[in-house]
Design a protein around this motif. Structure first.
Motif, mmCIF file in Angstrom:
data_model
loop_
_atom_site.group_PDB
_atom_site.id
_atom_site.type_symbol
_atom_site.label_atom_id
_atom_site.label_comp_id
_atom_site.label_asym_id
_atom_site.label_seq_id
_atom_site.Cartn_x
_atom_site.Cartn_y
_atom_site.Cartn_z
ATOM 1 N N LYS A 72 0.840 -1.203 0.000
ATOM 2 C CA LYS A 72 0.000 0.000 0.000
ATOM 3 C C LYS A 72 0.869 1.246 0.000
ATOM 4 O O LYS A 72 1.994 1.256 0.516
ATOM 5 C CB LYS A 72 -0.922 0.026 1.226
ATOM 6 N N ASP A 73 0.335 2.298 -0.572
ATOM 7 C CA ASP A 73 0.985 3.600 -0.506
ATOM 8 C C ASP A 73 0.558 4.232 0.815
ATOM 9 O O ASP A 73 -0.532 4.796 0.928
ATOM 10 C CB ASP A 73 0.552 4.463 -1.693
ATOM 11 N N ASP A 98 9.751 6.508 3.081
ATOM 12 C CA ASP A 98 8.845 6.393 1.933
ATOM 13 C C ASP A 98 7.375 6.322 2.333
ATOM 14 O O ASP A 98 6.567 5.627 1.713
ATOM 15 C CB ASP A 98 9.217 5.178 1.072
ATOM 16 N N ILE A 99 7.030 7.061 3.385
ATOM 17 C CA ILE A 99 5.634 7.178 3.839
ATOM 18 C C ILE A 99 5.160 8.597 3.572
ATOM 19 O O ILE A 99 5.859 9.570 3.889
ATOM 20 C CB ILE A 99 5.514 6.825 5.337
ATOM 21 N N ASN A 100 3.995 8.715 2.952
ATOM 22 C CA ASN A 100 3.442 10.037 2.645
ATOM 23 C C ASN A 100 2.954 10.720 3.915
ATOM 24 O O ASN A 100 2.377 10.077 4.805
ATOM 25 C CB ASN A 100 2.276 9.914 1.664
ATOM 26 N N VAL A 101 3.154 12.023 3.990
ATOM 27 C CA VAL A 101 2.808 12.788 5.191
ATOM 28 C C VAL A 101 1.890 13.950 4.836
ATOM 29 O O VAL A 101 2.181 14.737 3.928
ATOM 30 C CB VAL A 101 4.072 13.341 5.884
ATOM 31 N N TYR A 102 0.757 14.047 5.547
ATOM 32 C CA TYR A 102 -0.084 15.242 5.522
ATOM 33 C C TYR A 102 0.201 15.999 6.819
ATOM 34 O O TYR A 102 -0.186 15.557 7.908
ATOM 35 C CB TYR A 102 -1.568 14.879 5.461
ATOM 36 N N LEU A 103 0.899 17.108 6.712
ATOM 37 C CA LEU A 103 1.323 17.881 7.881
ATOM 38 C C LEU A 103 0.524 19.184 7.952
ATOM 39 O O LEU A 103 0.535 19.980 7.009
ATOM 40 C CB LEU A 103 2.824 18.192 7.793
ATOM 41 N N PHE A 104 -0.188 19.390 9.063
ATOM 42 C CA PHE A 104 -0.906 20.656 9.218
ATOM 43 C C PHE A 104 0.088 21.815 9.217
ATOM 44 O O PHE A 104 1.150 21.743 9.830
ATOM 45 C CB PHE A 104 -1.708 20.656 10.522
ATOM 46 N N GLN A 133 -3.377 5.723 7.195
ATOM 47 C CA GLN A 133 -3.238 4.513 7.998
ATOM 48 C C GLN A 133 -2.875 4.836 9.448
ATOM 49 O O GLN A 133 -2.999 3.991 10.337
ATOM 50 C CB GLN A 133 -2.154 3.602 7.408
ATOM 51 N N CYS A 134 -2.457 6.084 9.664
ATOM 52 C CA CYS A 134 -1.944 6.436 10.985
ATOM 53 C C CYS A 134 -1.993 7.955 11.155
ATOM 54 O O CYS A 134 -2.060 8.699 10.167
ATOM 55 C CB CYS A 134 -0.506 5.923 11.107
ATOM 56 N N GLU A 179 9.345 15.695 -1.118
ATOM 57 C CA GLU A 179 8.249 15.478 -2.062
ATOM 58 C C GLU A 179 7.138 14.615 -1.458
ATOM 59 O O GLU A 179 6.017 14.588 -1.982
ATOM 60 C CB GLU A 179 8.774 14.821 -3.352
ATOM 61 N N ARG A 180 7.426 13.940 -0.352
ATOM 62 C CA ARG A 180 6.412 13.108 0.299
ATOM 63 C C ARG A 180 5.671 13.858 1.414
ATOM 64 O O ARG A 180 4.793 13.283 2.063
ATOM 65 C CB ARG A 180 7.040 11.829 0.865
#
Length: 570
Positions: free
Chosen positions: A87-88, A116-122, A141-142, A195-196
């Motif tokens: 999974k991505d 190599d884990i995508n991050v959504y950072l406020f 996922q977390c 980039e992630r």
């Protein structure tokens, strides 16, 4: 001062090239000038508790810093890649107003991205419940939030959320801890892949605000909203980013924000403690409310998951509701709303905790709704939502000023709970009543309950030993009488065993193991003893009740005073 050789071994590891020059210099200063702090900083690994990892910021294994959080994140990254192979993977990260929260959030984001884990950072500070919401909204996922909730300014923390939006629970927690413990600090990959990492803000804000209004509104007339005067304080925390916005969008126009406490500030300069459980924290807001003739005061902790409420009593003076009172009010109101809407069919439940008021069970079951009880910490309530998908979750709370409305957020949520409290106050005022009178009506129906919390601070290694000895003494020599009433039942959650004292029989408790003791007496009193999982404290929770309609407060307070004296703790 003598320092244990094992502690010195830990110290020496931090004086190697794995750690930066600034960290090593600080350690050398502690060795030379402050061996007591040195020992406390290194004698153990900072552990996960009921609310994740929380501790004093500084150098060392027993402190919050880039290395301890980096190690957590590396271990969590390894576990995520094992669990979600192919999974991505994505994680969401939020942070509060505390010193170093933004910088530590960036460190955590960097480590995830390096793996190599995508991050959504406020992009800036946000309430903790919004992070819980964001995990599901963004299909992560977390989730991680950097916060120490209501702890003093020197603290920070690291809460971990799973893909359902709830905090870590078994078996993930122990598996992740094992993964973390298998790592050395040199295993941490700090090399960010920019980039992630994606900054987020308005898209999640808009969705969270909309969901809060949908879940916290209950057909209150606009006239009732217009007539309600609200004083709100964020206590220098994150709620300033969301609660005024939600109240305005929900139709509440008469909201006075305590400006002196509106600016986020990790020093919390206007309060002794930024904890709405402490009456002093709401002092400034209550003074403004008295001046303005406001109907309700709302104050939230720094990460906006707990809220304190003050309302006008029968003498028209502002009084603070304790966590149990606020929880019972909100629960009863929600149950009434569901009943009036014809939504109760036996497939709903309400949840609380083993140290909260027994009144929650009485109220819930009177409506024909299932009542579930778990350990302290909202992660257990979120787990109930996940474990019983066939049931609808109405709401639930705990005595420490936390409440959750519906399951769109899987943690205590001061944003939606604030709106709910205002809905109750507005509707009751429109009906020539008040929240205080509403509480008295509930007491009249179910019996008068009063609760009291004794919280004893025991800091450092010595304090931890003293707390352990206190619990051991109560187990080896349990109370037979408390407050002039015989003990009839003892529950020991460390071995999941209940003892019927009269009959001498033993039974099993169906709940995860925890270091909690609860004593029940013949007169209906309940006394729980529990070391805190997030602070250096031991807590004693006292609940008493009476059916007497005269001298109620005097009767209940006398019971509490007698029990407190019998506990003989300091």
């Amino acid at each position: 001062m003598y320092i244990d050789p094992k502690t010195l071994d830990r110290v020496n590891k931090w004086l190697t090239p794995t750690f930066d020059a600034s960290t090593q210099e600080t350690i050398k200063e502690l060795i030379a000038n402050d061996p007591e702090t040195l020992e406390d900083s290194f004698y153990k690994d900072l552990a996960f508790g009921t609310g994740g990892m929380r501790g004093v910021m500084g150098v060392g294994d027993n402190r919050i810093n880039k290395y301890t959080l980096g190690r957590n994140t590396q271990g969590l990254s390894n576990y995520l890649r094992q669990q979600f192979q192919g999974k991505d993977i994505s994680v969401a990260i939020a942070f509060d107003c505390r010193h170093n929260s933004k910088e530590l959030a960036q460190v955590v984001a960097n480590v995830f991205s390096a793996n190599d884990i995508n991050v959504y950072l406020f992009s800036d500070l946000r309430p903790t419940p919004e992070l819980s919401f964001a995990v599901k909204f963004l299909n992560c996922q977390c989730g991680i939030v950097l916060t120490a909730s209501h702890n003093p300014p020197e603290y920070n923390g690291y809460k971990v959320y799973w893909e359902d939006g709830g905090q870590l629970v078994p078996p993930q927690d122990s598996a992740i801890i094992s993964e973390i413990n298998s790592l050395e600090y040199h295993n941490i990959n700090f090399e960010a892949k920019s980039e992630r990492i994606k900054l987020i803000a308005s898209e999640v804000d808009d969705a969270f605000a909309k969901a809060s209004i949908e879940n916290g509104s209950f057909n209150t007339s606009q006239q009732a909203k217009d007539n309600l005067k609200i004083v709100f304080t964020s206590l220098h925390g994150t709620s300033i980013t969301m609660i005024p916005r939600v109240l305005e969008a929900a139709g509440y126009k008469k909201v006075t924000v305590v400006e002196e406490q509106a600016t986020p500030d990790g020093d919390f300069p206007t309060v002794v403690s930024p904890n709405p459980e402490e009456p002093e924290a709401l002092k400034m807001a209550i003074e403004i409310a008295e001046q303005q003739g406001a109907d309700i005061v709302i104050g939230t902790d720094p990460d906006c998951d707990r809220l304190g409420i003050a309302v006008r009593n029968a003498q028209n003076k502002m009084v603070i509701l304790n966590g149990n009172q606020a929880m019972v009010l909100k629960t009863h109101f929600l149950l009434e709303q569901w009943k009036n809407a014809g939504r109760l069919n036996g497939n709903q439940f309400v949840a609380s905790t083993i140290v909260s008021t027994p009144m929650m069970r009485k109220v819930t079951e009177d409506f024909g709704v299932i009542y579930k009880e778990g350990l302290t910490g909202f992660k257990w309530i979120a787990k109930m939502v996940k474990d019983f998908p066939e049931l609808e979750f109405i709401g639930g709370g705990e005595e420490s000023f936390g409440f959750m409305v519906g399951d769109f957020v899987r943690d205590k949520d001061a944003v939606t709970a604030t709106l709910l409290a205002c809905e109750i106050a507005a509707q009751k005022k429109e009906g020539d009543s008040s929240m205080f009178e509403y509480l008295q009506e509930i007491y009249h129906q179910y019996g008068h309950y009063s609760e009291h919390l004794i919280s004893i601070v025991k800091k450092g290694k010595k304090g931890a030993q003293e707390i352990s000895e206190m619990m051991a003494k109560m187990r080896s020599n349990p109370f037979t009488e408390i407050g002039g009433s015989n003990v009839i039942r003892i529950e020991d959650y460390s071995k999941n065993e209940a003892v019927n004292v009269k009959e001498g029989t033993h039974s099993q408790l169906n709940i995860p193991l925890s270091n909690v003791l609860i004593f029940y007496t013949e007169d209906g009193s309940k006394i729980a003893a529990r070391p805190s999982g997030t602070e250096p404290k031991i807590k004693f929770y006292i609940s008493v009740n009476t059916k007497t309609e005269t001298t109620i407060e005097e009767t209940l307070q006398k019971k509490i005073n007698t029990i407190t004296a019998d506990l003989n703790v300091d």
